[in-house]
Design a protein around this motif. Structure first.
Motif, PDB file in Angstrom:
ATOM      1  N   VAL A   1      49.295  41.201  43.138  1.00 50.74           N
ATOM      2  CA  VAL A   1      48.606  40.741  44.345  1.00 50.74           C
ATOM      3  C   VAL A   1      48.151  39.301  44.108  1.00 50.74           C
ATOM      4  O   VAL A   1      47.326  39.042  43.241  1.00 50.74           O
ATOM      5  CB  VAL A   1      47.388  41.642  44.664  1.00 50.74           C
ATOM      6  N   MET A   2      48.724  38.392  44.887  1.00 51.27           N
ATOM      7  CA  MET A   2      48.371  36.971  44.768  1.00 51.27           C
ATOM      8  C   MET A   2      47.300  36.625  45.799  1.00 51.27           C
ATOM      9  O   MET A   2      47.512  36.821  46.995  1.00 51.27           O
ATOM     10  CB  MET A   2      49.596  36.090  45.017  1.00 51.27           C
ATOM     11  N   PRO A   3      46.149  36.109  45.342  1.00 57.06           N
ATOM     12  CA  PRO A   3      45.141  35.649  46.297  1.00 57.06           C
ATOM     13  C   PRO A   3      45.603  34.357  46.965  1.00 57.06           C
ATOM     14  O   PRO A   3      46.450  33.634  46.426  1.00 57.06           O
ATOM     15  CB  PRO A   3      43.903  35.411  45.430  1.00 57.06           C
TER      16      PRO A   3
ATOM     17  N   ASP B   1      36.874  35.229  45.115  1.00 57.14           N
ATOM     18  CA  ASP B   1      36.144  36.036  44.134  1.00 57.14           C
ATOM     19  C   ASP B   1      37.003  37.267  43.831  1.00 57.14           C
ATOM     20  O   ASP B   1      37.181  38.139  44.687  1.00 57.14           O
ATOM     21  CB  ASP B   1      34.780  36.444  44.703  1.00 57.14           C
ATOM     22  N   LEU B   2      37.551  37.334  42.626  1.00 58.39           N
ATOM     23  CA  LEU B   2      38.489  38.409  42.281  1.00 58.39           C
ATOM     24  C   LEU B   2      37.819  39.777  42.237  1.00 58.39           C
ATOM     25  O   LEU B   2      38.453  40.779  42.533  1.00 58.39           O
ATOM     26  CB  LEU B   2      39.178  38.107  40.955  1.00 58.39           C
ATOM     27  N   ASP B   3      36.538  39.833  41.875  1.00 50.75           N
ATOM     28  CA  ASP B   3      35.841  41.121  41.866  1.00 50.75           C
ATOM     29  C   ASP B   3      35.720  41.673  43.285  1.00 50.75           C
ATOM     30  O   ASP B   3      35.931  42.866  43.521  1.00 50.75           O
ATOM     31  CB  ASP B   3      34.460  40.984  41.223  1.00 50.75           C
ATOM     32  N   GLU B   4      35.392  40.811  44.249  1.00 51.61           N
ATOM     33  CA  GLU B   4      35.307  41.241  45.649  1.00 51.61           C
ATOM     34  C   GLU B   4      36.686  41.625  46.177  1.00 51.61           C
ATOM     35  O   GLU B   4      36.820  42.619  46.894  1.00 51.61           O
ATOM     36  CB  GLU B   4      34.707  40.136  46.519  1.00 51.61           C
ATOM     37  N   LEU B   5      37.703  40.844  45.832  1.00 50.49           N
ATOM     38  CA  LEU B   5      39.063  41.156  46.265  1.00 50.49           C
ATOM     39  C   LEU B   5      39.501  42.508  45.702  1.00 50.49           C
ATOM     40  O   LEU B   5      40.098  43.326  46.404  1.00 50.49           O
ATOM     41  CB  LEU B   5      40.036  40.054  45.829  1.00 50.49           C
ATOM     42  N   GLN B   6      39.160  42.767  44.463  1.00 53.95           N
ATOM     43  CA  GLN B   6      39.490  44.039  43.823  1.00 53.95           C
ATOM     44  C   GLN B   6      38.847  45.195  44.593  1.00 53.95           C
ATOM     45  O   GLN B   6      39.495  46.212  44.860  1.00 53.95           O
ATOM     46  CB  GLN B   6      38.988  43.995  42.380  1.00 53.95           C
ATOM     47  N   GLU B   7      37.582  45.054  44.998  1.00 57.04           N
ATOM     48  CA  GLU B   7      36.901  46.100  45.769  1.00 57.04           C
ATOM     49  C   GLU B   7      37.573  46.313  47.116  1.00 57.04           C
ATOM     50  O   GLU B   7      37.753  47.453  47.561  1.00 57.04           O
ATOM     51  CB  GLU B   7      35.428  45.729  45.977  1.00 57.04           C
ATOM     52  N   ARG B   8      37.951  45.219  47.789  1.00 59.65           N
ATOM     53  CA  ARG B   8      38.616  45.342  49.093  1.00 59.65           C
ATOM     54  C   ARG B   8      39.962  46.047  48.953  1.00 59.65           C
ATOM     55  O   ARG B   8      40.354  46.837  49.814  1.00 59.65           O
ATOM     56  CB  ARG B   8      38.786  43.969  49.756  1.00 59.65           C
TER      57      ARG B   8
ATOM     58  N   ASP C   1      46.878  35.007  34.632  1.00 62.09           N
ATOM     59  CA  ASP C   1      46.746  33.593  34.970  1.00 62.09           C
ATOM     60  C   ASP C   1      48.103  33.070  35.409  1.00 62.09           C
ATOM     61  O   ASP C   1      49.071  33.126  34.652  1.00 62.09           O
ATOM     62  CB  ASP C   1      46.257  32.787  33.760  1.00 62.09           C
ATOM     63  N   VAL C   2      48.167  32.548  36.635  1.00 58.96           N
ATOM     64  CA  VAL C   2      49.433  32.084  37.182  1.00 58.96           C
ATOM     65  C   VAL C   2      49.582  30.586  36.932  1.00 58.96           C
ATOM     66  O   VAL C   2      50.438  30.166  36.172  1.00 58.96           O
ATOM     67  CB  VAL C   2      49.547  32.416  38.687  1.00 58.96           C
ATOM     68  N   ALA C   3      48.756  29.763  37.596  1.00 54.55           N
ATOM     69  CA  ALA C   3      48.813  28.313  37.416  1.00 54.55           C
ATOM     70  C   ALA C   3      47.659  27.663  38.172  1.00 54.55           C
ATOM     71  O   ALA C   3      47.233  28.164  39.207  1.00 54.55           O
ATOM     72  CB  ALA C   3      50.140  27.766  37.934  1.00 54.55           C
ATOM     73  N   PHE C   4      47.194  26.551  37.658  1.00 55.34           N
ATOM     74  CA  PHE C   4      46.189  25.729  38.335  1.00 55.34           C
ATOM     75  C   PHE C   4      44.955  26.530  38.755  1.00 55.34           C
ATOM     76  O   PHE C   4      44.435  26.361  39.854  1.00 55.34           O
ATOM     77  CB  PHE C   4      46.790  25.009  39.554  1.00 55.34           C
ATOM     78  N   GLY C   5      44.511  27.443  37.910  1.00 53.94           N
ATOM     79  CA  GLY C   5      43.318  28.225  38.210  1.00 53.94           C
ATOM     80  C   GLY C   5      43.564  29.453  39.062  1.00 53.94           C
ATOM     81  O   GLY C   5      42.651  30.220  39.324  1.00 53.94           O
ATOM     82  N   LEU C   6      44.794  29.660  39.517  1.00 54.21           N
ATOM     83  CA  LEU C   6      45.111  30.829  40.332  1.00 54.21           C
ATOM     84  C   LEU C   6      45.357  32.031  39.421  1.00 54.21           C
ATOM     85  O   LEU C   6      46.115  31.935  38.455  1.00 54.21           O
ATOM     86  CB  LEU C   6      46.347  30.548  41.186  1.00 54.21           C
ATOM     87  N   VAL C   7      44.692  33.140  39.734  1.00 57.88           N
ATOM     88  CA  VAL C   7      44.811  34.354  38.937  1.00 57.88           C
ATOM     89  C   VAL C   7      45.271  35.492  39.843  1.00 57.88           C
ATOM     90  O   VAL C   7      44.676  35.745  40.886  1.00 57.88           O
ATOM     91  CB  VAL C   7      43.460  34.721  38.281  1.00 57.88           C
ATOM     92  N   ALA C   8      46.343  36.169  39.434  1.00 57.14           N
ATOM     93  CA  ALA C   8      46.857  37.311  40.192  1.00 57.14           C
ATOM     94  C   ALA C   8      46.195  38.588  39.690  1.00 57.14           C
ATOM     95  O   ALA C   8      45.897  38.720  38.506  1.00 57.14           O
ATOM     96  CB  ALA C   8      48.366  37.421  40.027  1.00 57.14           C
ATOM     97  N   LEU C   9      45.971  39.516  40.611  1.00 58.83           N
ATOM     98  CA  LEU C   9      45.504  40.853  40.236  1.00 58.83           C
ATOM     99  C   LEU C   9      46.710  41.758  40.111  1.00 58.83           C
ATOM    100  O   LEU C   9      47.650  41.691  40.913  1.00 58.83           O
ATOM    101  CB  LEU C   9      44.568  41.412  41.308  1.00 58.83           C
TER     102      LEU C   9
ATOM    103  N   VAL D   1      44.451  37.950  50.668  1.00 57.96           N
ATOM    104  CA  VAL D   1      45.709  38.223  49.962  1.00 57.96           C
ATOM    105  C   VAL D   1      46.821  37.359  50.546  1.00 57.96           C
ATOM    106  O   VAL D   1      47.068  37.366  51.740  1.00 57.96           O
ATOM    107  CB  VAL D   1      46.088  39.720  50.049  1.00 57.96           C
ATOM    108  N   GLU D   2      47.478  36.607  49.668  1.00 58.14           N
ATOM    109  CA  GLU D   2      48.610  35.765  50.068  1.00 58.14           C
ATOM    110  C   GLU D   2      49.917  36.552  50.068  1.00 58.14           C
ATOM    111  O   GLU D   2      50.695  36.491  50.998  1.00 58.14           O
ATOM    112  CB  GLU D   2      48.722  34.570  49.119  1.00 58.14           C
ATOM    113  N   SER D   3      50.173  37.289  48.955  1.00 57.69           N
ATOM    114  CA  SER D   3      51.421  38.052  48.858  1.00 57.69           C
ATOM    115  C   SER D   3      51.223  39.274  47.965  1.00 57.69           C
ATOM    116  O   SER D   3      50.318  39.322  47.141  1.00 57.69           O
ATOM    117  CB  SER D   3      52.544  37.175  48.311  1.00 57.69           C
ATOM    118  N   VAL D   4      52.125  40.248  48.156  1.00 60.03           N
ATOM    119  CA  VAL D   4      52.114  41.494  47.410  1.00 60.03           C
ATOM    120  C   VAL D   4      53.543  41.779  46.969  1.00 60.03           C
ATOM    121  O   VAL D   4      54.461  41.722  47.787  1.00 60.03           O
ATOM    122  CB  VAL D   4      51.600  42.660  48.285  1.00 60.03           C
ATOM    123  N   SER D   5      53.728  42.078  45.681  1.00 58.64           N
ATOM    124  CA  SER D   5      55.065  42.441  45.206  1.00 58.64           C
ATOM    125  C   SER D   5      54.956  43.513  44.130  1.00 58.64           C
ATOM    126  O   SER D   5      54.014  43.521  43.343  1.00 58.64           O
ATOM    127  CB  SER D   5      55.810  41.217  44.665  1.00 58.64           C
TER     128      SER D   5
END
Length: 88
Positions: free
Chosen positions: A10-12, A18-25, A43-51, A77-81
């Motif tokens: 799951v890409m934000p 806030d990844l903790d809030e995204l995780q709850e949602r 860790d993906v790139a440039f501070g972006l972290v995928a769940l 959520v930007e994308s899901v794969s």
């Protein structure tokens, strides 16, 4: 009927999410019969972290499709794969 474990990426839509809030949602959006069996972060790139939640779903027609659609509708959520799927 068996069960399937799927690791879903799951890409934000922003590094400021806030990844903790995204995780709850994500947990609240799960369709009936599905459950999350843990989260990883990548860790993906440039501070972006995928769940990377590992989701357990019944092994029936459609598989992870309902979970993917539910996650895609979550705010932030930007994308899901699907990264990996296996029977348990």
């Amino acid at each position: 009927m068996g069960k399937v474990a799927a690791k879903i990426k799951v890409m934000p839509n922003s590094p400021e999410i806030d990844l903790d809030e995204l995780q709850e949602r994500l947990e609240q959006s799960l369709p009936e019969g599905a459950k999350i069996n843990g989260f990883e972060r990548d860790d993906v790139a440039f501070g972006l972290v995928a769940l990377l939640p590992t989701v357990i779903v019944p092994d029936d027609a459609g598989g992870t499709e309902a979970v993917e659609e539910a996650f895609a509708d979550v705010d932030g959520v930007e994308s899901v794969s699907v990264e990996n799927v296996g029977r348990i």
